[in-house]
Structures are given as C-alpha cells and as structure tokens.
Design an enzyme around this catalytic site. Structure first.
Site, PDB file in Angstrom:
ATOM      1  N   SER A  38       0.890  -1.150   0.114  1.00  0.00           N
ATOM      2  CA  SER A  38      -0.078   0.094   0.087  1.00  0.00           C
ATOM      3  C   SER A  38       0.873   1.135   0.036  1.00  0.00           C
ATOM      4  O   SER A  38       2.153   1.052   0.405  1.00  0.00           O
ATOM      5  CB  SER A  38      -0.882  -0.086   1.320  1.00  0.00           C
ATOM      6  OG  SER A  38      -1.393   1.278   1.567  1.00  0.00           O
ATOM      7  N   LYS A  47      -8.572  -3.826 -15.241  1.00  0.00           N
ATOM      8  CA  LYS A  47      -9.143  -3.063 -16.126  1.00  0.00           C
ATOM      9  C   LYS A  47      -9.424  -1.519 -15.752  1.00  0.00           C
ATOM     10  O   LYS A  47      -9.692  -1.364 -14.875  1.00  0.00           O
ATOM     11  CB  LYS A  47     -10.284  -3.543 -16.746  1.00  0.00           C
ATOM     12  CG  LYS A  47     -11.451  -4.085 -15.703  1.00  0.00           C
ATOM     13  CD  LYS A  47     -12.017  -3.107 -14.878  1.00  0.00           C
ATOM     14  CE  LYS A  47     -13.037  -2.446 -15.100  1.00  0.00           C
ATOM     15  NZ  LYS A  47     -13.663  -1.655 -14.037  1.00  0.00           N
TER      16      LYS A  47
HETATM   17  N1  LIG Z   1     -12.847  -6.477 -12.052  1.00  0.00           N
HETATM   18  C1  LIG Z   1     -13.800  -5.736 -11.417  1.00  0.00           C
HETATM   19  O1  LIG Z   1     -14.844  -6.260 -11.193  1.00  0.00           O
HETATM   20  C2  LIG Z   1     -13.392  -4.544 -10.868  1.00  0.00           C
HETATM   21  C3  LIG Z   1     -14.351  -3.985  -9.808  1.00  0.00           C
HETATM   22  C4  LIG Z   1     -14.019  -2.559  -9.217  1.00  0.00           C
HETATM   23  C5  LIG Z   1     -12.978  -2.286  -9.743  1.00  0.00           C
HETATM   24  N2  LIG Z   1     -11.976  -2.552 -10.743  1.00  0.00           N
HETATM   25  C6  LIG Z   1     -10.927  -2.017 -11.034  1.00  0.00           C
HETATM   26  O2  LIG Z   1      -9.801  -2.007  -9.961  1.00  0.00           O
HETATM   27  C7  LIG Z   1      -9.166  -0.591  -9.851  1.00  0.00           C
HETATM   28  C8  LIG Z   1      -9.509  -0.340  -8.460  1.00  0.00           C
HETATM   29  O3  LIG Z   1     -10.611  -0.324  -8.136  1.00  0.00           O
HETATM   30  P1  LIG Z   1     -11.240  -0.225  -6.595  1.00  0.00           P
HETATM   31  O4  LIG Z   1     -13.045  -0.003  -6.871  1.00  0.00           O
HETATM   32  O5  LIG Z   1     -10.716  -1.148  -5.779  1.00  0.00           O
HETATM   33  O6  LIG Z   1     -10.689   1.534  -6.131  1.00  0.00           O
HETATM   34  P2  LIG Z   1     -10.534   2.129  -4.805  1.00  0.00           P
HETATM   35  O7  LIG Z   1     -11.471   0.921  -3.795  1.00  0.00           O
HETATM   36  O8  LIG Z   1     -10.606   3.413  -4.873  1.00  0.00           O
HETATM   37  O9  LIG Z   1      -9.274   1.476  -4.434  1.00  0.00           O
HETATM   38  C9  LIG Z   1      -8.069   1.861  -5.270  1.00  0.00           C
HETATM   39  C10 LIG Z   1      -6.428   1.719  -4.167  1.00  0.00           C
HETATM   40  O10 LIG Z   1      -5.547   2.110  -5.007  1.00  0.00           O
HETATM   41  C11 LIG Z   1      -4.635   2.775  -4.178  1.00  0.00           C
HETATM   42  N3  LIG Z   1      -4.164   4.152  -4.681  1.00  0.00           N
HETATM   43  C12 LIG Z   1      -2.920   4.311  -5.460  1.00  0.00           C
HETATM   44  N4  LIG Z   1      -3.003   5.799  -5.758  1.00  0.00           N
HETATM   45  C13 LIG Z   1      -4.201   6.035  -5.361  1.00  0.00           C
HETATM   46  C14 LIG Z   1      -4.677   7.395  -5.462  1.00  0.00           C
HETATM   47  N5  LIG Z   1      -4.117   8.487  -6.005  1.00  0.00           N
HETATM   48  N6  LIG Z   1      -6.031   7.745  -5.095  1.00  0.00           N
HETATM   49  C15 LIG Z   1      -6.603   6.535  -4.689  1.00  0.00           C
HETATM   50  N7  LIG Z   1      -6.375   5.493  -4.494  1.00  0.00           N
HETATM   51  C16 LIG Z   1      -4.911   5.089  -4.956  1.00  0.00           C
HETATM   52  C17 LIG Z   1      -5.220   2.785  -2.602  1.00  0.00           C
HETATM   53  O11 LIG Z   1      -4.318   1.799  -2.113  1.00  0.00           O
HETATM   54  P3  LIG Z   1      -3.389   2.021  -1.108  1.00  0.00           P
HETATM   55  O12 LIG Z   1      -3.650   3.362  -0.457  1.00  0.00           O
HETATM   56  O13 LIG Z   1      -3.328   0.721  -0.120  1.00  0.00           O
HETATM   57  O14 LIG Z   1      -2.023   2.037  -1.851  1.00  0.00           O
HETATM   58  C18 LIG Z   1      -6.667   2.665  -2.813  1.00  0.00           C
HETATM   59  O15 LIG Z   1      -7.109   1.795  -1.915  1.00  0.00           O
HETATM   60  C19 LIG Z   1      -9.652   0.267 -10.682  1.00  0.00           C
HETATM   61  O16 LIG Z   1      -9.002   0.348 -11.983  1.00  0.00           O
HETATM   62  C20 LIG Z   1     -11.131  -0.470 -11.337  1.00  0.00           C
HETATM   63  O17 LIG Z   1     -11.219  -0.244 -12.743  1.00  0.00           O
HETATM   64  C21 LIG Z   1     -12.263  -3.735 -11.412  1.00  0.00           C
END
Ligand SMILES: NC(=O)c1ccc[n+]([C@@H]2O[C@H](COP(=O)([O-])OP(=O)(O)OC[C@H]3O[C@@H](n4cnc5c(N)ncnc54)[C@H](OP(=O)(O)O)[C@@H]3O)[C@@H](O)[C@H]2O)c1
Length: 329
Positions: free
Chosen positions: A41, A102
C-alpha cells in the site's frame, strides 16, 4: 519454471483488492495452486491492516518494495486506472507475472509499451477482464456459435451505476481516469467484441455527457459491423442501475439470449423467437466470480505462457482502441 503455489503480491488495498483476495484465499484452500504472499500500500499501516485479518504474511509500505521481493511470483494491480500501465511495466521489469485491473491504461497509446515490456521480459501479462472467464457468458457464446438463435443481428448492453457525486472518489476524478466509460462502459464494449467474434466495429457513433472536470457520467454507443450486426451500448455512473440497464441482450434471427447482470452473470437465458423460455443455464459462482481469472493465470503460468489465449493482448488492445474511438481521442 513456475513455482507452485504461485505467490501473489497484491498492489493496493481498495475495494477490488478485497474481492480478489477473497477469491485467492478460496483457491489457495481449494487447490493450493495460489497463495496470498504479500500486500503493498502507499502506507505501511494500511498494508498491515489489510494483511493481518487475511493472514497475508508480508506487508509493504510502498509498491516498489513489493516488486523488489524476489519471492513474489505474480502481482495483482488494483490501483486506480492511471497507475496501471506504469506499475505493470515496473512489475514486469522486476520479473513478475502481472494480472492488471481493467482498463490497463487511460489511452491505447499507453498500453502498447506494457505489451512490449511483457514480450521483452518474457513474462505473463493479462488484463483482469474477469467477464471473459464467466461460465454464463461463455454458455451464451456457445449458444450463439451453435446457432441456437440463428444469425446474431443485434446486441444491447448497458451498465448503469448510480453513485452520488464525490470529488474524493476515483470515479469522478479525471486525474485518476474517472468516468463511466473506463470504469463500467468497458464491459458493454468488451461484450460487443466477444459476441462480434473479436472484431472492431466498422462504424461507430457515440455520445458522452461530461461534467465540468471532463469526466463522462453517461455515454451511449452505436456500433455497426459490415456483416449486418449492430450494437447499442451505454454506461453511466450517476443514473439508476435498474435491471434493464444492467443486462446483455443478444437478438438473433430465430431467438434471443438474455444475461441479467451480465458482467457478473450467474445465469443465461435462451428464448425462442416468440419469447418462450427454452433453456436457463444457472452457474452460481464457486466463490465470488474472481476465482475464474485466477484459475486462468494458474493454468497459463503452469504452461509457461506469457499471454492467455482467452484474454489475449490483442483483445485488450482492441477494446482500448474502441474506447479511444468512442471518446474521439
Ligand atoms: N474487475 C472488477 O470487477 C473491478 C471492480 C472494481 C474495480 N475494478 C478496477 O480496479 C481498480 C481499483 O478499483 P477499486 O474500486 O478497488 O478502487 P478503490 O477502492 O478506490 O481502491 C484503489 C486503491 O488504489 C490505491 N491508490 C493508489 N493511488 C491512489 C490514488 N491516487 N487515489 C486513490 N487510491 C489510490 C489505494 O490503495 P493504497 O492506499 O493501499 O495504496 C486505493 O485503496 C480500478 O482500476 C477499477 O477499474 C475492477
């Protein structure tokens, strides 16, 4: 040689990383082919808080440290979109196999160097387009190929989410690649490419409604193929996600197929030309649906493949190029 179990390093601790880890732990217990080994993280506290309840033995306070750990075989990149390509390249250069969420980049031009790096390093790379491994989606594809609905003429596919505007959310932040198209519109576009036989549309029209920051909250797309197939697709992040706006409908000359909640489908329905239900294929997930892409990575790595024959590099590039065309960039 690929080690068994594959020791996974999880990059970021957000919502999808949680789901992936649930599936990875399920597979670890089921077959022992994968193991949750490390999580990274931007903050060590977050990494430790994520690792501890999941029994992940190593927690890192930066993504670089995870890439530098020689015991990590494969990484799962789950950051916002804007970091996917750069982190994939970094991980591939560190000798890791990569499963990247993605879309792999915001624009297609930033995707090509990822593939060049995977090729140069001889490492496995796959976009985590989990829908490609979904049993109900694949059942629908075999019905089409078997001619159960005659010649496919029309694809209707929509993915609406209804989120409240939140400037702190990646969904509404242009720097992080926010907007409906890249987050959820990628699924209807991918569905169209699956059922159009991995072909790009010959003609494309699109409309995007953007907010002041440039993020698209709603979009509509019309695809036309020279074969006579057409597709109507849309996605939204601030409009009601009622059932009709979250399904895939395939209309053929003699029948139709419907997949409710198509990107996470657990059922496919085959209907006759006059709407009679002919067959229902029910496929409840073994875990949460992400287990199928993990099995694909395990299978490919065990065979020494650098790319999945199901979700190929070209498949990902084609969708990315269509997403560019939809945005006219
Ligand atoms: N395959 C699917 O079904 C699916 C579903 C949802 C999302 N996704 C994809 O997965 C990715 C993440 O989605 P998510 O819904 O998990 O997002 P999220 O809950 O916002 O989490 C993103 C994570 O990325 C890290 N991060 C690094 N730089 C960041 C920044 N500048 N701002 C915010 N977070 C940052 C953070 O982790 P740390 O702070 O721990 O580094 C954060 O917890 C996206 O690209 C999305 O398209 C795919």
């Amino acid at each position: 040689m690929t080690r068994t179990p594959i020791r996974w390093g999880i990059v970021a601790t957000g919502g999808i990383a949680e789901k992936f880890c649930e599936a990875c732990a399920f597979e670890a217990a089921r077959t022992g082919k994968s193991a949750l080994y490390a999580v990274a993280s931007r903050s060590l506290e977050k990494a430790e808080a994520f690792a501890s309840p999941r029994g992940i033995p190593h927690a890192y306070g930066s993504y670089d440290e995870l890439f530098a750990d020689p015991s990590v075989d494969a990484v799962y990149i789950a950051t916002p979109h804007n970091l996917h390509a750069e982190l994939s390249i970094q991980a591939l250069r560190a000798g890791k196999a990569v499963l990247c969420e993605k879309p792999v980049s915001i624009k297609a031009k930033d995707f090509y160097p990822v593939i060049d790096t995977a090729r140069a390093e001889g490492r496995f790379f796959m976009e985590a387009m989990w829908m490609k491994f979904n049993p109900a989606v694949n059942k629908a594809l075999s019905w089409v190929k078997e001619g159960k609905i005659g010649t496919l003429k029309f694809i209707r596919c929509d993915f609406f989410l209804n989120k409240t505007y939140d400037p702190a959310s990646r969904l509404f932040d242009p720097v992080l690649g926010g907007g409906a198209l890249l987050d959820v519109g990628i699924y209807p576009v991918t569905a169209a490419t699956i059922f159009a036989g991995k072909k790009k549309p010959d003609h494309l029209e699109s409309y995007l409604e953007r907010d002041a920051s440039g993020v698209d909250r709603y979009n509509r797309m019309q695809f036309k193929y020279d074969s006579g197939l057409t597709a109507e697709l849309s996605s939204a992040i601030t409009l009601h996600g009622i059932g009709e706006m979250r399904q895939l409908v395939l209309i053929g000359e003699t029948g139709a197929i419907v997949l409710p909640l198509f990107w996470m489908a657990e059922e496919a329905r085959l209907l006759s030309g006059d709407g009679e239900m002919l067959e229902t294929f029910s496929a409840p997930f073994d875990c949460n649906g992400y287990e199928y892409e993990i099995r694909e990575v395990e299978r490919c790595m065990a065979q020494g493949l650098t790319e999945s024959p199901v979700q190929t590099w070209d498949d990902s590039i084609m969708v990315m190029e269509i997403l560019d065309a939809v945005r006219r960039i």
